[in-house]
Design a protein around this motif. Sequence first.
Motif, PDB file in Angstrom:
ATOM      1  N   GLN A   1       4.374   9.074  10.456  1.00  0.00           N
ATOM      2  CA  GLN A   1       5.548   8.475   9.820  1.00  0.00           C
ATOM      3  C   GLN A   1       5.203   7.150   9.156  1.00  0.00           C
ATOM      4  N   GLU A   2       4.446   6.319   9.852  1.00  0.00           N
ATOM      5  CA  GLU A   2       4.107   5.000   9.321  1.00  0.00           C
ATOM      6  C   GLU A   2       3.010   5.072   8.275  1.00  0.00           C
ATOM      7  N   ARG A   3       1.951   5.806   8.584  1.00  0.00           N
ATOM      8  CA  ARG A   3       0.797   5.772   7.700  1.00  0.00           C
ATOM      9  C   ARG A   3       1.007   6.571   6.409  1.00  0.00           C
ATOM     10  N   GLN A   4       1.759   7.656   6.464  1.00  0.00           N
ATOM     11  CA  GLN A   4       1.996   8.404   5.233  1.00  0.00           C
ATOM     12  C   GLN A   4       2.761   7.571   4.209  1.00  0.00           C
ATOM     13  N   ALA A   5       3.803   6.892   4.654  1.00  0.00           N
ATOM     14  CA  ALA A   5       4.623   6.112   3.725  1.00  0.00           C
ATOM     15  C   ALA A   5       3.804   4.994   3.080  1.00  0.00           C
ATOM     16  N   HIS A   6       3.018   4.295   3.891  1.00  0.00           N
ATOM     17  CA  HIS A   6       2.221   3.189   3.346  1.00  0.00           C
ATOM     18  C   HIS A   6       1.103   3.704   2.455  1.00  0.00           C
ATOM     19  N   THR A   7       0.461   4.805   2.855  1.00  0.00           N
ATOM     20  CA  THR A   7      -0.609   5.381   2.039  1.00  0.00           C
ATOM     21  C   THR A   7      -0.075   5.842   0.693  1.00  0.00           C
ATOM     22  N   ARG A   8       1.135   6.401   0.688  1.00  0.00           N
ATOM     23  CA  ARG A   8       1.740   6.829  -0.579  1.00  0.00           C
ATOM     24  C   ARG A   8       1.892   5.638  -1.528  1.00  0.00           C
ATOM     25  N   GLN A   9       2.254   4.476  -0.992  1.00  0.00           N
ATOM     26  CA  GLN A   9       2.357   3.278  -1.820  1.00  0.00           C
ATOM     27  C   GLN A   9       1.004   2.900  -2.416  1.00  0.00           C
ATOM     28  N   MET A  10      -0.054   3.006  -1.624  1.00  0.00           N
ATOM     29  CA  MET A  10      -1.383   2.650  -2.111  1.00  0.00           C
ATOM     30  C   MET A  10      -1.878   3.634  -3.172  1.00  0.00           C
ATOM     31  N   ILE A  11      -1.541   4.905  -3.003  1.00  0.00           N
ATOM     32  CA  ILE A  11      -1.902   5.892  -4.017  1.00  0.00           C
ATOM     33  C   ILE A  11      -1.168   5.587  -5.324  1.00  0.00           C
ATOM     34  N   GLN A  12       0.111   5.258  -5.221  1.00  0.00           N
ATOM     35  CA  GLN A  12       0.879   4.921  -6.425  1.00  0.00           C
ATOM     36  C   GLN A  12       0.314   3.686  -7.111  1.00  0.00           C
ATOM     37  N   LEU A  13      -0.095   2.677  -6.314  1.00  0.00           N
ATOM     38  CA  LEU A  13      -0.723   1.484  -6.893  1.00  0.00           C
ATOM     39  C   LEU A  13      -2.006   1.852  -7.623  1.00  0.00           C
ATOM     40  N   SER A  14      -2.848   2.667  -6.988  1.00  0.00           N
ATOM     41  CA  SER A  14      -4.127   3.054  -7.593  1.00  0.00           C
ATOM     42  C   SER A  14      -3.909   3.841  -8.878  1.00  0.00           C
ATOM     43  N   ARG A  15      -2.920   4.719  -8.880  1.00  0.00           N
ATOM     44  CA  ARG A  15      -2.636   5.501 -10.084  1.00  0.00           C
ATOM     45  C   ARG A  15      -2.093   4.601 -11.199  1.00  0.00           C
ATOM     46  N   PHE A  16      -1.257   3.622 -10.832  1.00  0.00           N
ATOM     47  CA  PHE A  16      -0.729   2.706 -11.837  1.00  0.00           C
ATOM     48  C   PHE A  16      -1.863   1.915 -12.487  1.00  0.00           C
ATOM     49  N   LEU A  17      -2.766   1.375 -11.657  1.00  0.00           N
ATOM     50  CA  LEU A  17      -3.882   0.606 -12.209  1.00  0.00           C
ATOM     51  C   LEU A  17      -4.786   1.490 -13.050  1.00  0.00           C
TER      52      LEU A  17
END
Length: 511
Positions: free
Chosen positions: A330-346
Motif C-alpha cells: 500500500q505504501e510503496r506502490q503509491a510512492h513508487t508510482r510518483q517516482m515513475i511519473q517524475l522520471s517519465r516527466f523528466l
Amino acid sequence: MSANTPFFSVIIVGAGPTGLALGNLLGMYGLDVLIIERNVALSEIPKAISLDDEGLRVVQAMGLAEAVHADLLSNLAAQYTSGHRLLARVAPTSQRHGYPLISTFHQPIFETTLYEGLTRFPSIGVQFGRTLESFTQSDASVLVSVRAPDGELCQLECAYLLACDGAKSTVRAQLHLPMSGTTYAQPWLVIDTLEDSDASTAIRFFCDAARPAVSVPAPGGRRRWEFMLLPGERAADLSQPERMRTLIHQTGGPSLPCIARSAVYTFSAAMASSFQQRRVFLLGDAAHLMPPFGGQGLNCGLRDAHNLVWKLWLTLQGLAGPSLLTSYTQERQAHTRQMIQLSRFLGGLIMPTKQPIALVRDALFRLVNALPPVRDFFSEARIKPAPRYKQGFFQSKQNASSRALVGLMLPQPEMSTPDSQHRLLDEMLGSGFALLRPNSACVQLGAILTDLPIWSRLEPRLLTVGSEMYASLPRSVDHCLLVRPDRYIYGTFREEQSASFARTFEQHLSK
C-alpha cells in the motif's frame, strides 16, 4: 518436509544493492538471514549511478554512511541545455534529510561496501552460485528449492522470502504477478569512461532534437554518457569504438575518451500489480522499473528495504499482526508510482526529437525562467514529490495539526547534544520507534513509558528536541510525535491524549 531442512527467518533472493541493503538492515535487528545469488560473485557492472538524500538516509540506517561517503561524488547540480542555451539549472541548497539531493557513486564499489558491511552480523549468510528453482508457501513458512553450483537441488525453509532478483525476477514470474506499464520505444547507448579530466560536477542533460544525450560525472574520474538511438540506427553501429568516441567528442567530451564499458538499454516504466503475495515480497527491480532520468531506480529499492525490514522484525517477534505487512504494498506502490511519473516527466523534457515540440519546450522554459517563484521551484528540485505516505500504517483519526504531519518523513536536521556536539537526528533516534517531545511541552515521556505496556515492549527511544527539529516541520506544533523506524511520522498526541493514543496504537499494531 525433513526435520533437517535448514530454517531461516528470512531468505533473500539476489545480492544486488537492494538485497545487500536488506541484509544489512535485517542484521541491525539481529535476524537470521540467508542471501542467495545466482552469480558466482558480486556484479562488476556499473548500472545504477545516483543516490539521493533519502537513499543516503537508508545507508545511514545501515550504519554505513561513512564507508559509502568515501566513494561518493556529492552535492551535484543538474543542467538542462538546448543547443547553446541553458534551459534550467537544478542546484538544491536544502538538505532537509541531512544529505545532498544529488550524489553519484560507482556501483561495484557500493556493492562491495554493502557486502563487507554484512560481516558485522554473524546471523547473516551469503551463498553465491545458487539459483532459486521453485518455492511453495504454507500458512507458517516458505519452502524453497535451490540449485547449488554442483547441480544438487537442496531444500531450505524460511518464514519470509524476499525477491530482489531483478527485472526478470524468477520469483515474480512464479507468483504470476503481472507488470503493467510502458516500455520506451527508443533504446539508449550507455557508455562509461575512465580518466575523465572534466572538473565539472554538474549532470548535463542535452535536450537537443538532433540527438538527446546525458553526461553524468562519477567519483574516481569516471563519467557516464548516454545517447538516444535515432530511428533507423542499429545498436551494433553506434557501439563501434570510433563511433562512440565521436559521439562523446561532439557532446563536449574528449576526443579520445577512455571507454571502460558500453551497453544498449531500452528503458521501461512498469510496476508489479502487488509487491506481496502472502509470505513472499518483491523489492527493487523485481517490483518496479523506471526510466533513469530522475535517478530513482536504486533509491526506490532502498526505500522498499527500509519500509519492509522493521515490519518483518515486529511480526517475527510477535509484536504485530499480519495487517502491518500488507501496508508494505500500500505504501510503496503509491510512492513508487510518483517516482515513475517524475522520471517519465523528466524524460519527456529530454527526449523530443521533433523540432516543433522542442521549440515549444524551450519557449516554456524561457517563461519559467522569467518567473522567479517557478524558477526557484525547479532549481530547488521541489518538482520531486516529498517523501510522504497518504495511506498505510498510520494514525487513523487526525485533527488539523496531525494531518499536516502524519505520513510525512521526519526531517533530519543537525542536532545539538547535551555535551555540545552536533549530530544528525537519526543518530540519536536508534533503529526502532522513537517518541519525540518538544522542549516546550510539559508531558513527561518517561512516566508514559512506565505506565503503558506497549512502550515497554517496543522500547522506543525517548528524545526531547528543540526548535531546530520542530522548525523544520511544515507547521508549528507543540505535539509529541511517534516516529516509525523508517523515519515516517506515525502520529501525534498531546499530553492529555498520551494514554488513549498508546491504546489505539497498540490495537492498530495487533490487527
